[in-house]
Design a protein around this motif. Structure first.
Motif, PDB file in Angstrom:
ATOM      1  N   PHE A 322      29.520  33.848  17.365  1.00 23.08           N
ATOM      2  CA  PHE A 322      29.066  34.619  18.525  1.00 23.08           C
ATOM      3  C   PHE A 322      28.983  33.812  19.816  1.00 23.08           C
ATOM      4  O   PHE A 322      28.969  34.391  20.897  1.00 23.08           O
ATOM      5  CB  PHE A 322      27.678  35.223  18.230  1.00 23.08           C
ATOM      6  CG  PHE A 322      27.650  36.107  17.015  1.00 23.08           C
ATOM      7  CD1 PHE A 322      28.147  37.399  17.062  1.00 23.08           C
ATOM      8  CD2 PHE A 322      27.142  35.644  15.813  1.00 23.08           C
ATOM      9  CE1 PHE A 322      28.137  38.215  15.943  1.00 23.08           C
ATOM     10  CE2 PHE A 322      27.116  36.453  14.687  1.00 23.08           C
ATOM     11  CZ  PHE A 322      27.622  37.736  14.751  1.00 23.08           C
ATOM     12  N   ALA A 327      23.661  35.914  20.171  1.00 20.38           N
ATOM     13  CA  ALA A 327      23.073  36.459  18.950  1.00 20.38           C
ATOM     14  C   ALA A 327      21.810  35.669  18.630  1.00 20.38           C
ATOM     15  O   ALA A 327      21.675  34.497  19.009  1.00 20.38           O
ATOM     16  CB  ALA A 327      24.052  36.390  17.778  1.00 20.38           C
ATOM     17  N   THR A 381      28.875  43.273  14.437  1.00 19.54           N
ATOM     18  CA  THR A 381      28.034  42.451  13.569  1.00 19.54           C
ATOM     19  C   THR A 381      28.789  41.271  12.966  1.00 19.54           C
ATOM     20  O   THR A 381      28.170  40.372  12.412  1.00 19.54           O
ATOM     21  CB  THR A 381      27.434  43.288  12.427  1.00 19.54           C
ATOM     22  OG1 THR A 381      28.490  43.871  11.655  1.00 19.54           O
ATOM     23  CG2 THR A 381      26.530  44.383  12.976  1.00 19.54           C
ATOM     24  N   HIS A 501      21.397  38.931  14.560  1.00 23.71           N
ATOM     25  CA  HIS A 501      21.254  40.138  15.367  1.00 23.71           C
ATOM     26  C   HIS A 501      22.030  39.905  16.664  1.00 23.71           C
ATOM     27  O   HIS A 501      21.517  39.290  17.602  1.00 23.71           O
ATOM     28  CB  HIS A 501      19.791  40.441  15.670  1.00 23.71           C
ATOM     29  CG  HIS A 501      18.918  40.567  14.464  1.00 23.71           C
ATOM     30  ND1 HIS A 501      19.172  41.473  13.461  1.00 23.71           N
ATOM     31  CD2 HIS A 501      17.795  39.896  14.104  1.00 23.71           C
ATOM     32  CE1 HIS A 501      18.235  41.355  12.530  1.00 23.71           C
ATOM     33  NE2 HIS A 501      17.399  40.414  12.891  1.00 23.71           N
ATOM     34  N   PRO A 502      23.292  40.331  16.723  1.00 26.02           N
ATOM     35  CA  PRO A 502      24.121  40.002  17.889  1.00 26.02           C
ATOM     36  C   PRO A 502      23.962  40.993  19.040  1.00 26.02           C
ATOM     37  O   PRO A 502      23.547  42.140  18.863  1.00 26.02           O
ATOM     38  CB  PRO A 502      25.543  40.085  17.318  1.00 26.02           C
ATOM     39  CG  PRO A 502      25.443  41.082  16.207  1.00 26.02           C
ATOM     40  CD  PRO A 502      24.048  40.955  15.640  1.00 26.02           C
TER      41      PRO A 502
END
Length: 531
Positions: A322, A327, A381, A501-502
């Motif tokens: 990410f 994230a 995700t 949790h992006p």
């Protein structure tokens, strides 16, 4: 002086030209094919975008860009003091789609609501057994136990009676699985023996009308001229399916699509630097995780699951997939901003020696092979599933576990994961309603373990009792404490490897207007246009 007939002809030409300039097709490059269009059978976001958000409506829905409830097919509603009876007052004059395969003879009314909900609730309903996969959301969210009855008092009033108070009920009613179908169309298909066409030739009240679908290539819609919120401004909506995010970006740059969903985070700076493009982003309510099949040999031992968690280099994974700042580390099954997230829980520190000791204690031989199912392409995700899988493979190799990576097409992976074939499943989830129950019920409940949506096949009675109790509590503070305790049970058993949790990004051409990015990650193009 120009003659009146000539002036009229010129005006008509100019008006036609202006109309052509004002309304253009909207092409959206999306990441996967929908599983079908009968949305009650499915739980994936890509299928919801192609059906629930385009073709259907619900009694209530979410205000764009928020998790706040607003009227939809119901113009208002009343709730009894005991929280058990919801009376919905229906909007009048709403039209169902007219297509070559269906021409409605009446407007939307209460019979359509009864048909849509009782189809899932009532085993005696003539359509109840007309799906091979059941009703995964309805079942995993315990709606068959929650709904006592769905009835009408007249053509424009529906009464839903519950067996118990349910805190997230109105938000649940805004979710895709409560979409309203045409009872008249259902009767037509049943009489003709063509019930399968509900999944391939959909009819709804939504902003767009289905035209055709070419699997793995394109879904095409036209705007609904009778849409109760007004005809959409685009003169056509086309979903162009491209599993590779690089291909989506290339198409966006070439103006072959005007919106590209889920660009890779490391591409975002270059997109922002392009004067013809722009990016919108949001802290979405999403989680990425790896489910460990607790019914499989070795993984049915919590020591083995803890060992895999200890071997996972979580921060390296997040940074590589990410990029920094895009994230946050996942500790619980849902983001820390939501109700009841237990902030006292932490992921185990990376400890290869301790992980190897746990595997030895559990009797896992050196070189044991475990399978990992992951998808091709990428989404919010997991923007690079292959890279993610290879990094996990390298991590587990350091504790003597060989990872057999199996990359497959999205729908195939879902089917096989639900059947319990994999040891590990790389998966993600986006909230449908902003409530913790929407993560815990569909992903980790005992009911979801039965229907396969719970890829970990994890069924813990204490956890189940807690999330069932939380649904009945209307005070947020008390409800939050119950969820926090459920998180401790989850952490003790570790059915997942928590990942991230992006943030969510959407890229588009600079002449796109009216698109609203959503924390629930659903994409609705009813107000989007290309200048």
């Amino acid at each position: 002086m120009t003659s009146l007939p000539l002036r009229a002809a010129l005006a008509a030409v100019l008006l036609g030209a202006a109309t052509q300039l004002a309304a253009k097709p909207l092409v959206v490059c999306t990441e996967a094919s929908p599983e079908g269009f009968d949305i009650v059978q499915y739980t994936t976001a890509v299928t919801a975008d192609a059906s629930a958000e385009t073709l259907f409506n619900r009694l209530v829905d979410f205000k764009p860009g928020t998790t706040d409830i607003q009227p939809a097919l119901a113009k208002s509603w009343d709730i009894s003091p005991d929280g058990l009876t919801y009376t919905f007052h229906l909007r009048e004059g709403v039209k169902f789609h007219t297509t070559p395969y269906f021409k409605p003879t009446r407007d939307f009314n209460a019979d359509d609501v009864l048909w849509s909900l009782n189809r899932q609730l009532d085993p005696k309903h003539p359509w109840h057994d007309k799906t091979s996969v059941g009703y995964p959301y309805f079942e995993s969210m315990a709606f068959k136990d929650l709904l006592k009855s769905v009835s009408k008092t007249d053509d424009h009033t529906v009464v839903i009676t519950l067996t118990r108070p349910e805190a997230p009920f109105l938000r649940d009613m805004a979710m895709a699985f409560t979409s309203i179908y045409s009872a008249e169309y259902g009767d037509q298909l049943l009489k003709a023996g063509k019930t399968g066409e509900l999944n391939s030739k959909p009819i709804g009240t939504g902003p767009f009308i289905f035209q055709r679908y070419n699997k793995d290539a394109q879904v095409r819609y036209k705007p609904n001229p009778d849409y109760f919120r007004g005809k959409p401004p685009a003169d056509a909506l086309i979903f162009a399916i491209a599993t590779d995010s690089n291909v989506r970006l290339q198409k966006l740059r070439a103006n072959e699509c005007q919106i590209a969903l889920y660009p890779k985070p490391d591409d975002v700076p270059a997109i922002k630097a392009d004067p013809k493009l722009k990016v919108v982003e949001i802290e979405a309510l999403v989680t990425g995780y790896i489910a460990m099949n607790t019914e499989h040999k070795y993984l049915n031992d919590v020591r083995v699951r803890k060992a895999l968690n200890m071997a996972f280099d979580r921060q390296h994974h997040i940074d590589q997939l990410f990029g920094k700042g895009n994230a946050t580390e996942a500790v619980n099954p849902y983001p820390h901003t939501m109700l009841g997230n237990n902030v006292t829980i932490q992921n185990p520190p990376r400890d290869l020696d301790k992980a190897r000791a746990l595997l030895k204690e559990a009797g896992v031989p050196e070189g044991t092979v475990m399978s990992l199912f992951t998808r091709n392409g990428g989404g919010p995700t997991n923007p690079n599933p292959r890279l993610s899988a290879e990094m996990l493979q390298a991590d587990l190799a350091q504790i003597g576990i060989k990872l057999d990576i199996r990359v497959m097409e999205w729908a195939e992976m879902l089917r096989r994961a639900k059947a319990g074939e994999a040891d590990l499943v790389s998966a993600g989830w986006a909230s449908d309603n902003g409530d913790p129950d929407n993560f815990l019920g569909p992903l980790l409940s005992c009911e979801a373990a039965k229907n396969g949506e719970n890829y970990a096949r994890w069924c813990n009675k204490t956890f189940q009792d807690l999330i069932t109790r939380a649904r009945t509590i209307t005070k947020d503070e008390e409800r939050g404490w119950v969820y926090a305790e459920a998180m401790r049970v989850y952490d003790d058993d570790q059915p997942w490897i928590n990942m991230a949790h992006p943030k969510m990004f959407t890229a588009m051409r600079d002449n796109v207007e009216g698109y609203v990015i959503n924390p629930l990650t659903n994409n609705n193009f009813a107000t989007t246009k290309v200048k």
